[in-house]
Design a protein around this motif. Structure first.
Motif, PDB file in Angstrom:
ATOM      1  N   ASP A 109       4.027  83.660 -19.136  1.00  9.34           N
ATOM      2  CA  ASP A 109       5.484  83.456 -19.035  1.00  9.34           C
ATOM      3  C   ASP A 109       5.457  82.059 -18.173  1.00  9.34           C
ATOM      4  N   TYR A 110       6.090  81.110 -18.920  1.00  9.48           N
ATOM      5  CA  TYR A 110       6.034  79.770 -18.099  1.00  9.48           C
ATOM      6  C   TYR A 110       7.465  79.382 -17.677  1.00  9.48           C
ATOM      7  N   THR A 111       7.872  79.108 -16.358  1.00  6.74           N
ATOM      8  CA  THR A 111       9.174  78.657 -15.760  1.00  6.74           C
ATOM      9  C   THR A 111       9.054  77.311 -15.537  1.00  6.74           C
ATOM     10  N   SER A 112       9.974  76.756 -16.014  1.00  4.71           N
ATOM     11  CA  SER A 112       9.918  75.099 -15.797  1.00  4.71           C
ATOM     12  C   SER A 112      11.568  74.770 -15.972  1.00  4.71           C
ATOM     13  N   PRO A 113      11.690  73.446 -15.389  1.00  7.07           N
ATOM     14  CA  PRO A 113      13.029  73.132 -15.586  1.00  7.07           C
ATOM     15  C   PRO A 113      13.618  72.521 -17.001  1.00  7.07           C
ATOM     16  N   LEU A 114      12.642  72.317 -17.800  1.00  8.57           N
ATOM     17  CA  LEU A 114      12.696  71.928 -19.166  1.00  8.57           C
ATOM     18  C   LEU A 114      12.370  73.279 -20.087  1.00  8.57           C
ATOM     19  N   LYS A 115      13.422  73.467 -21.102  1.00 13.75           N
ATOM     20  CA  LYS A 115      13.166  74.514 -22.116  1.00 13.75           C
ATOM     21  C   LYS A 115      12.223  74.125 -23.328  1.00 13.75           C
ATOM     22  N   GLY A 116      11.298  74.868 -23.153  1.00 14.50           N
ATOM     23  CA  GLY A 116      10.374  74.634 -24.526  1.00 14.50           C
ATOM     24  C   GLY A 116       9.099  73.819 -23.926  1.00 14.50           C
ATOM     25  N   GLU A 117       9.245  73.455 -22.548  1.00 12.12           N
ATOM     26  CA  GLU A 117       7.983  72.813 -22.086  1.00 12.12           C
ATOM     27  C   GLU A 117       6.615  73.460 -22.232  1.00 12.12           C
ATOM     28  N   ARG A 118       5.590  72.739 -22.383  1.00  8.48           N
ATOM     29  CA  ARG A 118       4.330  73.055 -22.900  1.00  8.48           C
ATOM     30  C   ARG A 118       3.338  73.605 -21.733  1.00  8.48           C
ATOM     31  N   VAL A 119       2.502  74.393 -21.781  1.00  6.05           N
ATOM     32  CA  VAL A 119       1.411  74.431 -20.750  1.00  6.05           C
ATOM     33  C   VAL A 119      -0.005  74.005 -21.471  1.00  6.05           C
ATOM     34  N   ARG A 120      -0.853  73.750 -20.561  1.00  8.82           N
ATOM     35  CA  ARG A 120      -2.224  72.997 -21.145  1.00  8.82           C
ATOM     36  C   ARG A 120      -3.223  74.223 -20.880  1.00  8.82           C
ATOM     37  N   VAL A 121      -4.147  74.535 -21.919  1.00  7.33           N
ATOM     38  CA  VAL A 121      -4.934  75.581 -21.778  1.00  7.33           C
ATOM     39  C   VAL A 121      -6.355  74.863 -21.968  1.00  7.33           C
ATOM     40  N   TYR A 122      -7.121  75.016 -20.990  1.00  6.78           N
ATOM     41  CA  TYR A 122      -8.579  74.198 -21.349  1.00  6.78           C
ATOM     42  C   TYR A 122      -9.821  75.323 -21.097  1.00  6.78           C
ATOM     43  N   LEU A 123     -10.704  75.409 -22.129  1.00  6.06           N
ATOM     44  CA  LEU A 123     -11.788  76.123 -22.248  1.00  6.06           C
ATOM     45  C   LEU A 123     -12.809  75.126 -21.820  1.00  6.06           C
ATOM     46  N   ARG A 124     -13.629  75.066 -20.583  1.00  8.21           N
ATOM     47  CA  ARG A 124     -14.651  74.185 -20.377  1.00  8.21           C
ATOM     48  C   ARG A 124     -16.063  74.689 -20.609  1.00  8.21           C
ATOM     49  N   ASN A 125     -16.858  73.833 -21.249  1.00 10.23           N
ATOM     50  CA  ASN A 125     -18.058  73.964 -21.655  1.00 10.23           C
ATOM     51  C   ASN A 125     -19.009  73.332 -20.871  1.00 10.23           C
ATOM     52  N   PHE A 126     -19.945  74.015 -20.471  1.00  8.82           N
ATOM     53  CA  PHE A 126     -21.086  73.170 -19.684  1.00  8.82           C
ATOM     54  C   PHE A 126     -22.172  72.816 -20.833  1.00  8.82           C
ATOM     55  N   ASP A 127     -22.740  71.842 -20.785  1.00  9.37           N
ATOM     56  CA  ASP A 127     -24.018  71.435 -21.829  1.00  9.37           C
ATOM     57  C   ASP A 127     -24.828  70.577 -20.823  1.00  9.37           C
ATOM     58  N   PRO A 128     -25.927  70.782 -20.373  1.00 11.01           N
ATOM     59  CA  PRO A 128     -26.934  69.616 -19.665  1.00 11.01           C
ATOM     60  C   PRO A 128     -26.905  68.465 -20.164  1.00 11.01           C
ATOM     61  N   ILE A 129     -26.577  68.071 -21.618  1.00 17.31           N
ATOM     62  CA  ILE A 129     -26.769  66.847 -22.338  1.00 17.31           C
ATOM     63  C   ILE A 129     -25.747  65.982 -21.763  1.00 17.31           C
ATOM     64  N   TYR A 130     -24.455  66.430 -21.227  1.00 21.87           N
ATOM     65  CA  TYR A 130     -23.455  65.780 -20.808  1.00 21.87           C
ATOM     66  C   TYR A 130     -22.700  66.093 -19.481  1.00 21.87           C
ATOM     67  N   ALA A 131     -23.009  67.387 -19.117  1.00 22.92           N
ATOM     68  CA  ALA A 131     -22.396  67.770 -17.799  1.00 22.92           C
ATOM     69  C   ALA A 131     -23.270  67.830 -16.522  1.00 22.92           C
ATOM     70  N   ASN A 132     -22.538  67.736 -15.218  1.00 24.18           N
ATOM     71  CA  ASN A 132     -23.239  67.688 -14.156  1.00 24.18           C
ATOM     72  C   ASN A 132     -22.936  68.754 -13.280  1.00 24.18           C
ATOM     73  N   VAL A 133     -23.761  69.551 -12.830  1.00 26.83           N
ATOM     74  CA  VAL A 133     -23.066  70.786 -11.986  1.00 26.83           C
ATOM     75  C   VAL A 133     -22.400  70.178 -10.637  1.00 26.83           C
ATOM     76  N   ASN A 134     -22.594  69.079 -10.128  1.00 23.09           N
ATOM     77  CA  ASN A 134     -21.873  68.537  -8.964  1.00 23.09           C
ATOM     78  C   ASN A 134     -20.547  67.685  -9.166  1.00 23.09           C
ATOM     79  N   ASP A 135     -20.233  67.818 -10.634  1.00 20.47           N
ATOM     80  CA  ASP A 135     -19.065  66.955 -11.164  1.00 20.47           C
ATOM     81  C   ASP A 135     -18.171  68.004 -12.136  1.00 20.47           C
ATOM     82  N   PRO A 136     -17.288  68.564 -11.693  1.00 20.44           N
ATOM     83  CA  PRO A 136     -16.595  69.595 -12.583  1.00 20.44           C
ATOM     84  C   PRO A 136     -15.955  68.981 -13.478  1.00 20.44           C
ATOM     85  N   LEU A 137     -15.597  67.599 -13.596  1.00 25.00           N
ATOM     86  CA  LEU A 137     -14.890  66.920 -14.522  1.00 25.00           C
ATOM     87  C   LEU A 137     -15.958  66.680 -15.689  1.00 25.00           C
ATOM     88  N   SER A 138     -17.154  66.751 -15.600  1.00 26.98           N
ATOM     89  CA  SER A 138     -18.241  66.702 -16.562  1.00 26.98           C
ATOM     90  C   SER A 138     -18.212  67.681 -17.595  1.00 26.98           C
TER      91      SER A 138
END
Length: 440
Positions: A109-138
């Motif tokens: 249930d999403y409450t916002s000032p605009l009707k029909g506004e979207r939410v973002r859903v991220y499934l964050r995957n770790f792979d040592p080829i590109y990810a770093n444990v000290n950098d969540p954005l990786s």
């Protein structure tokens, strides 16, 4: 083969029942699995724009039935936002493998000032080829945006609808082979406010988050069932071939046994036939075996007008030999006598032990004159013979000869016997001829 066919029918029936039951189990949802994200198996926290020097305020309430994030966004940071960050494991490099799941169910249930506004859903995957444990954005951003509204219930999205954010690919210089969505090591799930927000009150209430999958896909199940059928067919063929080879070997062994038994019986029959036709002591023919032959040879002789003669032989005073020297000695004399006579007659002559010390020689195609020569040769040889088992022993024989005329075999034998009787009466060790009915 009956037992094999019965077993084969049972196997086929079992496979049919097993295939129907297994596929029915799949159709009815027996292979389905769920992974429910809840406070009991995950950790919830807030992420907002405070890291960008923002002024937004947030509050997170964790209840048994839902998770409520309330945000008062202030337009101070470059990108004002707030989100629920769900850690599925204690370490971001050791997440959950969700690659075997095909969909995710979201009840938000999403409450916002605009009707029909979207939410973002991220499934964050770790792979040592590109990810770093000290950098969540990786960690890779597998993302979707959608408008949940309020009280819309559970909405299900295929995982293939998630896309990797292009800015993350560019910023982290991700190679092409790693730029696609990836769910094999999901450690964090994020549910955030939309991309474009204004200063206002926002609320994200997460009622349910669940992943749907199958323990086995339909295509994999069909392949396994097909493999089961093929494997069973191969095993049945192998077993059938093994049993058939075993049966063939058993049959061959049985046939060989029968052949050996038949050969043994045949050899025994030959031996019995030989024994039946042969005098057991002297190993020459006995009188019973020449009856049929004698009838046939006389018919042929008379039909072709060729001579036929016979010699009747009796060993002189043989009873006294047995009485003086014993029966074993007498048997030895009979054997040596037979052996000696066989060396004096022709291959065409038929030598027969008639009984006791009496012998007969049938001489096909032989007239009286030649028969007398054979008889005299036998008489003289026996008379002059030196017996190796007793140098002082002497033996003589009497002989009666008859040549076939227009008469039966019985008459011929009778005349030869009378000639023999005459030789014995005339002093023995002599040859007498039956001239009765003989044509000069």
């Amino acid at each position: 083969m009956t037992g094999l066919n019965k077993g084969l029918r049972f196997i086929v029936l079992f496979l049919v029942c097993f295939t129907i039951a297994t596929y029915g189990w799949f159709i009815l949802g027996g292979a389905k699995k769920e992974y429910i994200v809840a406070p009991t198996n995950s950790t919830y926290k807030i992420i907002d724009d405070s890291g960008q020097n923002g002024a937004s305020t947030t509050k997170l309430n964790i209840h048994k039935r839902n998770i409520l994030l309330e945000c008062n966004l202030v337009n101070k940071a470059k990108w004002p936002f707030c989100e629920i960050a769900i850690a599925l494991t204690d370490s971001i490099d050791n997440g959950i493998d969700l690659s075997s799941y095909h969909s995710v169910g979201l009840d938000i249930d999403y409450t916002s000032p605009l009707k029909g506004e979207r939410v973002r859903v991220y499934l964050r995957n770790f792979d040592p080829i590109y990810a770093n444990v000290n950098d969540p954005l990786s960690l890779k951003f597998n993302a979707i945006e959608y408008s949940p509204g309020t009280d819309q219930g559970l909405q299900i999205f295929p995982l293939r609808s998630f896309q990797v954010l292009s800015w993350w690919i560019a910023e982290n210089n991700i190679p092409v082979n790693k730029a696609n969505r990836q769910f094999d090591n999901i450690s964090i799930i994020e549910i955030a406010t939309g991309s474009y927000v204004k200063e206002a009150y926002y609320a994200i209430k997460l009622n349910r988050l669940v992943f749907y999958g199958d323990w086995i896909t339909e295509s994999a199940l069909v392949k396994l069932l097909l493999l089961l059928w093929v494997t069973t067919a191969v095993v049945v063929i192998f077993v059938e071939r093994f049993l058939l080879n075993k049966k063939i070997k058993t049959s061959e062994a049985h046939s060989q046994h029968l052949r050996d038994a038949n050969r043994l019986l045949y050899n025994k029959s030959l031996k019995f036939e030989y024994l039946a036709c042969t005098d057991p002591l002297t190993r020459i023919r006995n009188r019973h075996t020449v009856t049929e032959w004698l009838e046939e040879i006389i018919i042929q002789t008379r039909a072709n007008n060729i001579p036929f003669s016979m010699i009747f032989i009796d060993l002189d005073y043989f009873k006294s030999v047995n009485d003086t020297y014993g029966h074993n000695f007498g048997d030895e004399v009979l054997i040596k006598f037979t052996t000696t006579v066989e060396t004096l007659i022709r291959r065409s002559d038929v030598f027969v032990r008639w009984g006791g010390e009496e012998f007969v020689i049938f001489c096909p195609e032989t007239n009286m004159k030649n028969t007398v020569e054979i008889a005299e040769r036998i008489r003289e040889t026996i008379m002059m013979k030196k017996w190796e088992f007793d140098k002082d022993f002497h033996l003589t024989c009497s002989l009666g000869i008859a040549e076939l005329v227009d008469e039966t075999s019985e008459d011929l034998i009778k005349r030869a016997d009378l000639a023999l009787l005459k030789a014995k009466k005339m002093g023995r060790n002599r040859t007498e001829i039956s001239w009765e009915h003989h044509l000069k």
